[in-house]
Design an enzyme around this catalytic site. Structure first.
Site, PDB file in Angstrom:
ATOM      1  N   HIS A  70     -11.383  -3.443   3.793  1.00  0.00           N
ATOM      2  CA  HIS A  70     -11.237  -3.066   5.208  1.00  0.00           C
ATOM      3  C   HIS A  70     -12.041  -1.815   5.579  1.00  0.00           C
ATOM      4  CE1 HIS A  70      -8.719  -0.476   2.898  1.00  0.00           C
ATOM      5  NE2 HIS A  70      -8.487   0.287   3.946  1.00  0.00           N
ATOM      6  N   ASP A  71     -12.628  -1.145   4.590  1.00  0.00           N
ATOM      7  CA  ASP A  71     -13.425   0.059   4.865  1.00  0.00           C
ATOM      8  C   ASP A  71     -14.917  -0.216   4.777  1.00  0.00           C
ATOM      9  OD1 ASP A  71     -11.176   1.721   5.081  1.00  0.00           O
ATOM     10  OD2 ASP A  71     -11.175   2.175   2.935  1.00  0.00           O
ATOM     11  N   ASP A  76      -3.402   4.439  -2.291  1.00  0.00           N
ATOM     12  CA  ASP A  76      -4.517   4.902  -1.457  1.00  0.00           C
ATOM     13  C   ASP A  76      -5.070   6.251  -1.956  1.00  0.00           C
ATOM     14  OD1 ASP A  76      -5.983   4.521   1.098  1.00  0.00           O
ATOM     15  OD2 ASP A  76      -5.048   6.423   1.614  1.00  0.00           O
ATOM     16  N   ASP A  79       0.845  -1.193   0.000  1.00  0.00           N
ATOM     17  CA  ASP A  79       0.000   0.000   0.000  1.00  0.00           C
ATOM     18  C   ASP A  79       0.881   1.244   0.000  1.00  0.00           C
ATOM     19  OD1 ASP A  79      -2.607   1.276   0.468  1.00  0.00           O
ATOM     20  OD2 ASP A  79      -3.105  -0.629   1.455  1.00  0.00           O
ATOM     21  N   GLU A  91      -6.830   3.327  -5.832  1.00  0.00           N
ATOM     22  CA  GLU A  91      -8.100   3.441  -5.111  1.00  0.00           C
ATOM     23  C   GLU A  91      -8.680   4.806  -5.467  1.00  0.00           C
ATOM     24  OE1 GLU A  91      -9.991   3.200  -0.633  1.00  0.00           O
ATOM     25  OE2 GLU A  91      -8.341   4.550  -1.020  1.00  0.00           O
TER      26      GLU A  91
HETATM   27  O1  LIG Z   1     -16.185   6.623  -0.344  1.00  0.00           O
HETATM   28  P1  LIG Z   1     -15.253   7.231  -1.357  1.00  0.00           P
HETATM   29  O2  LIG Z   1     -15.277   8.741  -1.315  1.00  0.00           O
HETATM   30  O3  LIG Z   1     -15.495   6.699  -2.752  1.00  0.00           O
HETATM   31  O4  LIG Z   1     -13.754   6.845  -0.932  1.00  0.00           O
HETATM   32  C1  LIG Z   1     -13.218   5.560  -0.946  1.00  0.00           C
HETATM   33  C2  LIG Z   1     -12.598   5.229   0.388  1.00  0.00           C
HETATM   34  O5  LIG Z   1     -11.643   6.268   0.678  1.00  0.00           O
HETATM   35  C3  LIG Z   1     -11.050   6.248   1.973  1.00  0.00           C
HETATM   36  O6  LIG Z   1     -10.237   5.103   2.141  1.00  0.00           O
HETATM   37  C4  LIG Z   1      -8.827   5.082   2.127  1.00  0.00           C
HETATM   38  O7  LIG Z   1      -8.171   6.229   2.662  1.00  0.00           O
HETATM   39  C5  LIG Z   1      -8.283   6.446   4.070  1.00  0.00           C
HETATM   40  C6  LIG Z   1      -7.268   7.504   4.429  1.00  0.00           C
HETATM   41  O8  LIG Z   1      -5.981   7.075   4.059  1.00  0.00           O
HETATM   42  C7  LIG Z   1      -8.092   5.195   4.926  1.00  0.00           C
HETATM   43  O9  LIG Z   1      -8.583   5.436   6.218  1.00  0.00           O
HETATM   44  C8  LIG Z   1      -8.803   3.997   4.334  1.00  0.00           C
HETATM   45  O10 LIG Z   1      -8.569   2.854   5.109  1.00  0.00           O
HETATM   46  C9  LIG Z   1      -8.350   3.864   2.896  1.00  0.00           C
HETATM   47  O11 LIG Z   1      -8.835   2.702   2.263  1.00  0.00           O
HETATM   48  C10 LIG Z   1     -12.177   6.256   3.012  1.00  0.00           C
HETATM   49  O12 LIG Z   1     -11.636   6.186   4.320  1.00  0.00           O
HETATM   50  C11 LIG Z   1     -13.105   5.074   2.832  1.00  0.00           C
HETATM   51  O13 LIG Z   1     -14.157   5.090   3.785  1.00  0.00           O
HETATM   52  C12 LIG Z   1     -13.708   5.136   1.435  1.00  0.00           C
HETATM   53  O14 LIG Z   1     -14.445   3.951   1.213  1.00  0.00           O
END
Ligand SMILES: O=P(O)(O)OC[C@H]1O[C@H](O[C@H]2O[C@H](CO)[C@@H](O)[C@H](O)[C@H]2O)[C@H](O)[C@@H](O)[C@@H]1O
Length: 567
Positions: free
Chosen positions: A333-334, A204, A102, A259
């Site tokens: 994981h989100d 990310d 990542d 992502e």
């Molecule tokens: O829901 P979106 O606006 O389409 O965004 C997608 C995801 O983005 C974020 O996730 C990623 O970045 C975060 C900060 O580094 C990190 O906390 C997370 O674990 C990463 O996967 C956001 O936090 C997610 O909830 C969204 O699904």
């Protein structure tokens, strides 16, 4: 698309996503580690995995579980050492598997040395590594952008009298990509890992790195009105990614996935089309927002099945036409577990888990399996706010209560939406703490672990695990999974998702009943005429004890799902 454009190895691959903190602890400190992952590589090999995506293991204060990096080139001691990491690379390669790590470069932790320098004075050479703004003329915030974790996207620094931008937690400061020294430093860091033998990167929220330099207020005309339209797929994002490709991804022949937060199809085609020389593939989240009323994540509604099918259709067809490539996923994981969110995780748990897998793995793209998905792990049942660890969930619980919701209502929203739903420890066996740790786990273990665990799944030839194993193997055996042209076949049926992938006189047909009802599904005559003239059908995989032939009318038991090949 010509045959050669499908020739890259990763189009036939399946990726397994490891959330290291919850995978396997070998030290007894309650947190998973790299040695724990090494211990389980044979398990992943048995599943047929080609690529392991390892989530952040860098030095970090762990406010956002590693997505707040304080040192990009060292391993957080909780996860092990650089020697452990090197051993992981070797052990994967020995098994002919690849490693994707990542890369988090929209922001760093405020504990990163760059930020410490940056905040130390307005004249520090690192000041411009981050986005600093004066207060608005009325002394307020520079604009009305909101953090994705709740609250304003700006943090005030009393000493210098300026605000810094934080699109996520206040301890995650956004980097200033307009400063060429930032892209230089990021490319050097990625070269460091490429030279160590890493095979790929998962980038990310990479489509957020280029901000509209006017930093305007959001007038709310486009929901959710939190400022995202001014930094999502921003003005210079493709230029920045192309530079990464030329210097790192291309020369090291890496597999890369971006992502893409709140993105568009048009941008994802550009990000992932080979001729653009950016990424191999992209994640988008639209199909997982079908239970967000008006795009609001922290409000509940039953999911819109038709919207989900239409979104899959739009992205399958659109990416195929534009020569882009999808990263296919229901879980990460989100996200709460898809099994609990879109199907039945109790009476029909096994059928449901297999249905989701078959439906997804028949689509065009590279499938991602998130740890625990392959054994049908559901969302846990949360009893108290004290059980949660996720920073977003804790922030939102506070905000929901401040907005006047009762603690019970706020908890019921977290039950459905919290990212901790998918982060509970991996369930290896029925021993204490599901075999994850001998210590106290950092996040609670789901109580159903004595029924739902890897040991049981491996022993049962009809298990969810073995269903995934077969699907992953099928993808390698039949080119139609890679090349077949997508066509939706259910004509808006309220319970069924049916589609075909066609090409070279063959068709792959997937029919899934997303309901707990016994139903009859009939292909419309024109679809059936096409399918029945394509040849003889063979059932490749199903999730019932039946082995039905493909007929125009099908009787489908609750959550039944079948995949046929016609040739
Ligand atoms: O829901 P979106 O606006 O389409 O965004 C997608 C995801 O983005 C974020 O996730 C990623 O970045 C975060 C900060 O580094 C990190 O906390 C997370 O674990 C990463 O996967 C956001 O936090 C997610 O909830 C969204 O699904």
């Amino acid at each position: 698309m010509s045959q050669s454009q499908y020739s890259e190895w990763w189009r036939r691959s399946t990726v397994y996503q490891v959330y290291p903190k919850s995978f396997k602890d070998t030290t007894g400190n309650g947190t998973g580690d790299i040695k724990g992952l090494i211990e389980k590589l044979d398990y992943l090999q048995k599943l047929g995995i080609d690529i392991v995506w390892l989530q952040p293991v860098y030095v970090s204060p762990q406010h956002d579980n590693g997505y707040d990096v304080a040192d990009y080139e060292n391993i957080n001691p909780d996860f092990g050492t650089m020697e452990d990491f090197d051993e992981l690379v070797q052990e994967l390669h020995r098994r002919e598997m690849k490693l994707m790590i990542d890369i988090v470069v929209n922001h760093t932790s405020t504990e990163h040395e760059w930020f410490k320098q940056s905040i130390s004075s307005r004249n520090n050479p690192y000041r411009d590594y981050y986005i600093w703004k004066d207060p608005a003329p009325d002394g307020g915030l520079p604009n009305n952008w909101q953090s994705k974790f709740g609250g304003p996207a700006w943090q005030f620094d009393e000493a210098s009298g300026q605000y810094y931008l934080t699109l996520f937690d206040k301890t995650q400061a956004d980097l200033n990509w307009e400063n060429e020294k930032v892209s230089r430093a990021v490319n050097d860091m990625m070269l460091f890992w490429a030279k160590k033998g890493v095979d790929g990167f998962r980038m990310d929220v990479i489509n957020l790195i280029s901000k509209d330099q006017r930093f305007p207020n959001d007038d709310g005309s486009v929901p959710p009105g939190d400022g995202r339209k001014f930094y999502t797929d921003g003005p210079r994002v493709h230029e920045y990614i192309k530079a990464m490709y030329e210097e790192v991804f291309g020369p090291y022949e890496m597999v890369t996935v971006g992502e893409m937060s709140s993105t568009t199809l048009e941008h994802c085609i550009r990000y992932s089309s080979p001729k653009e020389r950016e990424f191999s593939m992209t994640f988008n989240f639209h199909h997982l927002k079908v239970d967000y009323p008006n795009g609001q994540k922290w409000e509940l509604m039953p999911y819109d099945f038709e919207a989900m099918k239409s979104l899959f259709t739009e992205w399958q067809t659109g990416m195929q036409k534009g020569q882009g490539w999808n990263a296919l996923f229901f879980n990460n994981h989100d996200q709460p577990r898809a099994l609990s969110r879109f199907t039945d995780d109790k009476v029909y748990r096994v059928e449901s888990a297999k249905l989701l897998a078959t439906t997804l793995h028949g689509l065009q793209g590279t499938p991602y399996v998130y740890q625990g998905e392959e054994i049908g792990m559901p969302n846990p049942v949360w009893k108290s706010i004290d059980e949660f660890r996720d920073i977003e969930s804790l922030n939102m619980y506070r905000i929901l209560c401040e907005q006047g919701k009762s603690p019970e209502t706020a908890l019921s929203i977290l039950q459905e939406r919290s990212r901790d739903n998918s982060r509970t420890p991996m369930q290896w066996d029925d021993s204490r703490n599901a075999g994850f740790t001998t210590g106290t786990p950092w996040l609670k273990v789901d109580e159903r672990y004595s029924d739902i665990n890897v040991q049981k799944e491996l022993a049962n030839p009809d298990s969810i695990f073995h269903h995934y194993r077969k699907l992953i193997a099928l993808r390698k055996d039949y080119g139609i999974f890679i090349e077949g042209v997508f066509k939706r076949l259910d004509d808006g049926h309220p319970e069924v998702f049916a589609y075909a992938r066609t090409g070279d006189g063959e068709a792959l047909v997937v029919v899934s009943n997303f309901s707990s009802k016994e139903i009859t599904f009939r292909f419309e005559d024109s679809h059936w005429a096409e399918l029945s003239s394509s040849g003889k059908d063979e059932l490749l995989i199903g999730n019932t004890t039946e082995t039905p032939a493909l007929t125009q009318e099908l009787q489908l038991s609750p959550y039944a799902s079948y995949m046929w090949l016609i040739r």
